[in-house]
Design a protein around this motif. Structure first.
Motif, PDB file in Angstrom:
ATOM      1  N   GLU A 124      -4.461 -12.838  18.336  1.00 21.20           N
ATOM      2  CA  GLU A 124      -3.092 -12.325  18.244  1.00 21.20           C
ATOM      3  C   GLU A 124      -2.813 -11.774  16.852  1.00 21.20           C
ATOM      4  N   ILE A 125      -3.254 -12.524  15.834  1.00 19.79           N
ATOM      5  CA  ILE A 125      -3.045 -12.052  14.467  1.00 19.79           C
ATOM      6  C   ILE A 125      -3.806 -10.750  14.215  1.00 19.79           C
ATOM      7  N   LYS A 126      -5.024 -10.657  14.741  1.00 16.97           N
ATOM      8  CA  LYS A 126      -5.821  -9.436  14.552  1.00 16.97           C
ATOM      9  C   LYS A 126      -5.129  -8.227  15.169  1.00 16.97           C
ATOM     10  N   ARG A 127      -4.616  -8.390  16.417  1.00 18.66           N
ATOM     11  CA  ARG A 127      -3.913  -7.287  17.070  1.00 18.66           C
ATOM     12  C   ARG A 127      -2.639  -6.917  16.309  1.00 18.66           C
ATOM     13  N   ALA A 128      -1.955  -7.927  15.788  1.00 17.65           N
ATOM     14  CA  ALA A 128      -0.728  -7.673  15.036  1.00 17.65           C
ATOM     15  C   ALA A 128      -1.028  -6.901  13.756  1.00 17.65           C
ATOM     16  N   LEU A 129      -2.100  -7.251  13.068  1.00 16.81           N
ATOM     17  CA  LEU A 129      -2.461  -6.544  11.845  1.00 16.81           C
ATOM     18  C   LEU A 129      -2.893  -5.108  12.136  1.00 16.81           C
ATOM     19  N   GLU A 130      -3.618  -4.909  13.230  1.00 18.61           N
ATOM     20  CA  GLU A 130      -4.040  -3.562  13.590  1.00 18.61           C
ATOM     21  C   GLU A 130      -2.838  -2.684  13.924  1.00 18.61           C
ATOM     22  N   ALA A 131      -1.849  -3.263  14.647  1.00 25.83           N
ATOM     23  CA  ALA A 131      -0.639  -2.516  14.977  1.00 25.83           C
ATOM     24  C   ALA A 131       0.149  -2.198  13.710  1.00 25.83           C
ATOM     25  N   ALA A 132       0.239  -3.182  12.803  1.00 28.69           N
ATOM     26  CA  ALA A 132       0.952  -2.943  11.554  1.00 28.69           C
ATOM     27  C   ALA A 132       0.255  -1.881  10.717  1.00 28.69           C
ATOM     28  N   TYR A 133      -1.064  -1.885  10.737  1.00 28.08           N
ATOM     29  CA  TYR A 133      -1.833  -0.861  10.008  1.00 28.08           C
ATOM     30  C   TYR A 133      -1.544   0.533  10.562  1.00 28.08           C
ATOM     31  N   ALA A 134      -1.559   0.688  11.915  1.00 24.61           N
ATOM     32  CA  ALA A 134      -1.295   1.982  12.522  1.00 24.61           C
ATOM     33  C   ALA A 134       0.100   2.485  12.178  1.00 24.61           C
ATOM     34  N   ALA A 135       1.095   1.579  12.215  1.00 27.26           N
ATOM     35  CA  ALA A 135       2.464   1.986  11.890  1.00 27.26           C
ATOM     36  C   ALA A 135       2.574   2.409  10.434  1.00 27.26           C
TER      37      ALA A 135
ATOM     38  N   ALA B 124       0.847  -1.197   0.000  1.00 30.66           N
ATOM     39  CA  ALA B 124       0.000   0.000   0.000  1.00 30.66           C
ATOM     40  C   ALA B 124       0.879   1.243   0.000  1.00 30.66           C
ATOM     41  N   LYS B 125       0.751   2.078  -1.043  1.00 32.17           N
ATOM     42  CA  LYS B 125       1.651   3.215  -1.225  1.00 32.17           C
ATOM     43  C   LYS B 125       1.012   4.570  -0.932  1.00 32.17           C
ATOM     44  N   ASP B 126      -0.316   4.594  -0.674  1.00 29.55           N
ATOM     45  CA  ASP B 126      -0.963   5.878  -0.368  1.00 29.55           C
ATOM     46  C   ASP B 126      -2.154   5.638   0.544  1.00 29.55           C
ATOM     47  N   SER B 127      -2.785   6.720   0.963  1.00 29.00           N
ATOM     48  CA  SER B 127      -3.893   6.633   1.921  1.00 29.00           C
ATOM     49  C   SER B 127      -5.080   5.869   1.352  1.00 29.00           C
ATOM     50  N   ALA B 128      -5.336   6.025   0.054  1.00 28.68           N
ATOM     51  CA  ALA B 128      -6.467   5.321  -0.552  1.00 28.68           C
ATOM     52  C   ALA B 128      -6.243   3.815  -0.539  1.00 28.68           C
ATOM     53  N   ALA B 129      -5.017   3.386  -0.883  1.00 30.36           N
ATOM     54  CA  ALA B 129      -4.703   1.954  -0.862  1.00 30.36           C
ATOM     55  C   ALA B 129      -4.736   1.411   0.556  1.00 30.36           C
ATOM     56  N   LEU B 130      -4.324   2.234   1.516  1.00 26.61           N
ATOM     57  CA  LEU B 130      -4.346   1.806   2.912  1.00 26.61           C
ATOM     58  C   LEU B 130      -5.776   1.612   3.405  1.00 26.61           C
ATOM     59  N   ALA B 131      -6.661   2.530   3.007  1.00 24.42           N
ATOM     60  CA  ALA B 131      -8.062   2.387   3.406  1.00 24.42           C
ATOM     61  C   ALA B 131      -8.678   1.140   2.796  1.00 24.42           C
ATOM     62  N   ALA B 132      -8.320   0.837   1.542  1.00 27.48           N
ATOM     63  CA  ALA B 132      -8.829  -0.386   0.901  1.00 27.48           C
ATOM     64  C   ALA B 132      -8.288  -1.635   1.597  1.00 27.48           C
ATOM     65  N   TRP B 133      -7.034  -1.599   2.005  1.00 29.23           N
ATOM     66  CA  TRP B 133      -6.447  -2.739   2.735  1.00 29.23           C
ATOM     67  C   TRP B 133      -7.198  -2.987   4.041  1.00 29.23           C
ATOM     68  N   LYS B 134      -7.499  -1.920   4.773  1.00 28.27           N
ATOM     69  CA  LYS B 134      -8.184  -2.088   6.057  1.00 28.27           C
ATOM     70  C   LYS B 134      -9.536  -2.751   5.873  1.00 28.27           C
ATOM     71  N   THR B 135     -10.258  -2.366   4.826  1.00 29.50           N
ATOM     72  CA  THR B 135     -11.561  -2.968   4.565  1.00 29.50           C
ATOM     73  C   THR B 135     -11.415  -4.443   4.192  1.00 29.50           C
ATOM     74  N   ALA B 136     -10.394  -4.745   3.362  1.00 28.61           N
ATOM     75  CA  ALA B 136     -10.225  -6.116   2.870  1.00 28.61           C
ATOM     76  C   ALA B 136      -9.649  -7.053   3.913  1.00 28.61           C
TER      77      ALA B 136
END
Length: 341
Positions: free
Chosen positions: A63-74, A19-31
């Motif tokens: 654990e995986i869910k928390r890890a993905l959420e932390a990775a998303y925030a970073a 994900a290289k921009d905010s739009a791609a990041l928002a799509a990743w979070k949904t998916a």
């Protein structure tokens, strides 16, 4: 089962890195973290697993869910910093350019004339006295030598309230009563500006609301000569030293004797033009010596004190000065008219 969850995590982290921009990041979070994501579907199906496998699967899934959420925030922080740096570099603001000018408001043409009138009378020793727009019938008529049923009341079409004793003032003259009763028995020199209201048909020459400036001087030994000299001096201060003035006899219930004052047309210099209707003169104000009855009602002994009063219309003066043909322009809030002044 565990291998499936590891695959979900690995794929999600790889997609996040891509994900290289905010739009791609928002799509990743949904998916990857939305209700329809593989991880959410897997956690929703835990009830289908054998009872012995459920605790371990649920623990690993969270654990995986928390890890993905932390990775998303970073990743979100990194992308925001990158976009800000790009904006600062690529959309740099040249602070040396002149800023957009602020549009300043301007005074209404009536206010311009009023301020000029205030300044002239202040130089002549008169102070401004404010009186109410809503008046008693006694102050507006009776105490000004216009008793009930007097035919002079027909000169004013009046806005009465539900209380027949209370009305919107038809002229600024009732301010004379307020000023005299406040200052009597001391001498007084005041101007009384304010709004007046008359129940009239609105036309190019008449309005239901307009400004007036009343003037009043009371003291011992004031004469008609003082009135004429004062008004002539006002005209010179207002329109120039060379302006001519003339006085014509008239009648007002609250002054005796009464007069109308004309000045030489300042547009054509007295030669005749459309503004002065080719007469060479402009009617400016009405005036006269304060009637003894009005003096007595104001608290002064007419055997000891005398005085004069005058009244003028700022909108009329503005119309004459600028060739304005429709008085409705003053209250229409039309910027095409107002921005000319």
């Amino acid at each position: 089962m565990l291998e499936q969850m590891e695959t979900i995590e690995k794929d999600a982290l790889a997609a996040l890195e891509a994900a290289k921009d905010s739009a791609a990041l928002a799509a990743w979070k949904t998916a990857r973290l939305g209700r329809s994501s593989p991880l959410s579907v897997f956690l929703g199906d835990l009830g289908k697993l054998p009872p012995a496998d459920r605790p371990q699967a649920g623990k690993r899934g969270n654990e995986i869910k928390r890890a993905l959420e932390a990775a998303y925030a970073a990743r979100e922080e990194i992308l925001k910093a990158q976009e800000l740096a790009h904006a600062l570099h690529g959309e740099r603001l040249d602070v040396t350019l002149p800023g957009r000018p602020v549009r300043h408001g301007r005074l209404h043409p009536s206010s311009l004339v009023l301020r000029r009138i205030y300044a002239v009378w202040a130089d002549m020793g008169f102070q401004i006295y404010r009186s109410p727009n809503v008046e008693l019938d006694d102050n507006n008529f009776t105490l000004l030598n216009i008793p009930p049923h007097h035919p002079a009341r027909d000169m004013w079409d009046t806005f009465y309230t539900t209380n027949p004793r209370v009305l919107l003032r038809t002229h600024t003259s009732p301010g004379q009563i307020h000023a005299m009763r406040e200052y009597a028995p001391d001498p007084v020199r005041v101007i009384l500006p304010g709004m007046c209201f008359r129940y009239e048909q609105i036309t190019a020459r008449s309005e239901i609301q307009f400004h007036q400036v009343e003037g009043l001087a009371v003291g011992p030994g004031i004469t008609f000569a003082n009135l004429k000299a004062t008004l002539a001096d006002f005209a010179r201060r207002m329109w120039g030293e060379k302006v001519g003035a003339r006085f014509r006899a008239d009648h007002f219930p609250f002054t005796e004797p009464s007069l109308e004052m004309d000045i030489e047309c300042f547009v054509c210099g007295g030669k005749g033009c459309p503004v002065c209707k080719y007469s060479g003169w402009l009617e400016i104000l009405g005036a006269g010596m304060v009637h003894p009855t009005v003096l007595r009602n104001g608290g002064y002994d007419p055997k000891v004190f005398s005085g004069f009063a005058f009244g003028m219309g700022p909108e009329r003066i503005a119309m004459l000065r600028h060739g304005i043909e429709d008085i409705r322009n003053f209250w229409a809030n039309d910027l095409r008219f107002l921005e000319q002044f």
